[in-house]
Scaffold this motif. Structure first.
Motif, PDB file in Angstrom:
ATOM      1  N   VAL A  59      23.162  28.917  41.387  1.00  0.00           N
ATOM      2  CA  VAL A  59      24.087  28.884  42.675  1.00  0.00           C
ATOM      3  C   VAL A  59      24.933  29.949  42.347  1.00  0.00           C
ATOM      4  O   VAL A  59      25.287  31.059  42.656  1.00  0.00           O
ATOM      5  N   ILE A  60      25.532  29.409  41.322  1.00  0.00           N
ATOM      6  CA  ILE A  60      26.579  30.030  40.121  1.00  0.00           C
ATOM      7  C   ILE A  60      26.035  31.211  39.571  1.00  0.00           C
ATOM      8  O   ILE A  60      26.737  32.274  40.053  1.00  0.00           O
ATOM      9  N   TYR A  61      25.083  31.292  38.815  1.00  0.00           N
ATOM     10  CA  TYR A  61      24.104  32.430  38.479  1.00  0.00           C
ATOM     11  C   TYR A  61      23.883  33.439  39.379  1.00  0.00           C
ATOM     12  O   TYR A  61      24.546  34.361  38.787  1.00  0.00           O
ATOM     13  N   SER A  62      23.988  32.771  40.539  1.00  0.00           N
ATOM     14  CA  SER A  62      22.993  33.903  41.583  1.00  0.00           C
ATOM     15  C   SER A  62      24.420  34.800  41.756  1.00  0.00           C
ATOM     16  O   SER A  62      24.414  35.717  42.276  1.00  0.00           O
ATOM     17  N   ALA A  63      25.190  33.948  43.294  1.00  0.00           N
ATOM     18  CA  ALA A  63      26.589  33.952  43.048  1.00  0.00           C
ATOM     19  C   ALA A  63      26.651  35.428  41.955  1.00  0.00           C
ATOM     20  O   ALA A  63      27.713  36.685  41.828  1.00  0.00           O
ATOM     21  N   GLY A  64      27.035  35.534  40.675  1.00  0.00           N
ATOM     22  CA  GLY A  64      27.811  35.873  39.617  1.00  0.00           C
ATOM     23  C   GLY A  64      26.727  36.713  39.444  1.00  0.00           C
ATOM     24  O   GLY A  64      28.020  38.240  39.992  1.00  0.00           O
ATOM     25  N   ALA A  65      25.702  37.220  39.290  1.00  0.00           N
ATOM     26  CA  ALA A  65      24.935  37.968  39.174  1.00  0.00           C
ATOM     27  C   ALA A  65      25.344  39.504  40.384  1.00  0.00           C
ATOM     28  O   ALA A  65      25.121  40.228  40.247  1.00  0.00           O
ATOM     29  N   TRP A  66      25.037  38.613  41.294  1.00  0.00           N
ATOM     30  CA  TRP A  66      25.474  39.787  42.619  1.00  0.00           C
ATOM     31  C   TRP A  66      26.590  40.058  42.666  1.00  0.00           C
ATOM     32  O   TRP A  66      26.977  41.630  43.113  1.00  0.00           O
ATOM     33  N   ILE A  67      27.665  39.826  42.295  1.00  0.00           N
ATOM     34  CA  ILE A  67      29.216  39.617  42.203  1.00  0.00           C
ATOM     35  C   ILE A  67      29.195  41.035  41.233  1.00  0.00           C
ATOM     36  O   ILE A  67      29.872  42.153  41.322  1.00  0.00           O
ATOM     37  N   ILE A  68      28.190  41.059  39.726  1.00  0.00           N
ATOM     38  CA  ILE A  68      28.389  41.947  38.911  1.00  0.00           C
ATOM     39  C   ILE A  68      27.939  43.459  38.894  1.00  0.00           C
ATOM     40  O   ILE A  68      28.381  44.496  39.184  1.00  0.00           O
ATOM     41  N   GLN A  69      27.284  43.335  39.780  1.00  0.00           N
ATOM     42  CA  GLN A  69      25.776  43.990  40.694  1.00  0.00           C
ATOM     43  C   GLN A  69      27.220  44.872  41.208  1.00  0.00           C
ATOM     44  O   GLN A  69      27.462  46.457  41.348  1.00  0.00           O
TER      45      GLN A  69
END
Length: 304
Positions: A59-69
């Motif tokens: 969950v943390i990685y998915s949310a972080g990847a979305w924020i980075i994009q």
């Protein structure tokens, strides 16, 4: 919970093989005495604990990847709106993406229960070693950042610096490439270039052409000025506004009178005008009885 078989006794070193073997033996003994039902429940509890950690990490990685994009898209939009140089824009986006992705990976690994302090220390040590080994490259990199940010010149400008002159062909992160008038390619390191004097001929739409003409002593100065004004005024590329052509007696040299002539032209017409007027001056002045002097030297011989 299962006992930690790698936990060393306080009286022994952490890497003691004997201590590990003893803990392993104790753990096997405890498991051998436990009923099968308890063992299964213990395994289920540990599996659930590990599963929750893995789920949280995902969950943390998915949310972080979305924020980075989202951050990258926002930065790209801002830099496009402000017309940031393409080289600088690409570098900033790459740098931000790599940095944020690295931080996200560290947070994700830490969520799984892995100690990241050693990883951070390794990265810091590697960065210091690489920085010391590439000190010259880093200086050029910093110079390239300053050039791309402050923009003392841009691609297509005609500049003169460090003994070279030419048209800027490309501005890279560590170097700038210029093409000379005779089609030579010169690569200038950005470290020295960012701290040197740069003469940019392309910042203004107009440039001034100057001529200093030597004429003989005894020549009619008024006639010479009139002929020069006639020559430059007759050239269609010479601008008459806002400043008209200027001709004046500049100095009295050792063997000649120096007359200066100044006109304004469009930037792209500079060299064509300069060479054309040079030729006209050489042809017209002698026709009007105004000669060009030759260097003279008086020699006195004493026969005594």
């Amino acid at each position: 919970m299962l006992p930690n078989i790698f936990q060393a006794d306080a009286a022994q070193p952490a890497d003691s093989t004997v201590n590990i073997v003893e803990n392993l033996g104790e753990t096997i003994g405890e498991l051998a005495e436990m009923p099968v039902k308890d063992i299964l429940m213990l395994l289920a509890e540990n599996a659930l604990h590990i599963g929750l950690k893995v789920l949280a990490a995902i969950v943390i990685y998915s949310a972080g990847a979305w924020i980075i994009q989202r951050v990258k898209k926002l930065l790209k939009k801002i830099m496009t709106k402000r017309s940031v140089e393409a080289s600088l824009s690409t570098f900033i986006l790459s740098f931000v993406s790599i940095t944020l992705t690295g931080l996200l990976l560290l947070v994700t690994i830490q969520t799984l229960g892995v100690d990241t302090s050693s990883i951070v220390a390794l990265i810091a040590g590697s960065g210091l070693a690489i920085g010391m080994a590439l000190s010259g490259t880093l200086q050029n990199f910093a110079g390239g950042m300053m050039i791309l940010f402050f923009k003392p010149f841009k691609v297509g400008d005609y500049i003169e610096t460090q003994g070279y002159s030419g048209t800027v062909n490309s501005i890279q992160i560590t170097s700038t490439v210029i093409k000379t008038t005779d089609n030579k390619t010169i690569v200038l390191p950005n470290g020295g270039l960012s701290g040197s004097i740069i003469n940019n001929y392309s910042t203004s739409e107009k440039r001034r052409c100057d001529w200093d003409i030597s004429i003989e002593y005894g020549s009619d100065i008024d006639l010479a000025k009139s002929v020069l004004l006639e020559i430059v005024s007759g050239n269609e590329k010479v601008l008459q506004e806002p400043e008209k052509p200027f001709v004046a007696l500049k100095s009295l040299a050792d063997s000649a009178i120096i007359v200066t002539c100044r006109v304004w032209v469009k930037r792209e017409d500079y060299w064509d005008t300069f060479y054309a007027v040079n030729e006209e001056i050489y042809k017209e002045l002698p026709k009007r009885g105004i000669g060009f002097p030759y260097p003279q030297l008086d020699v006195h011989i004493n026969n005594n």
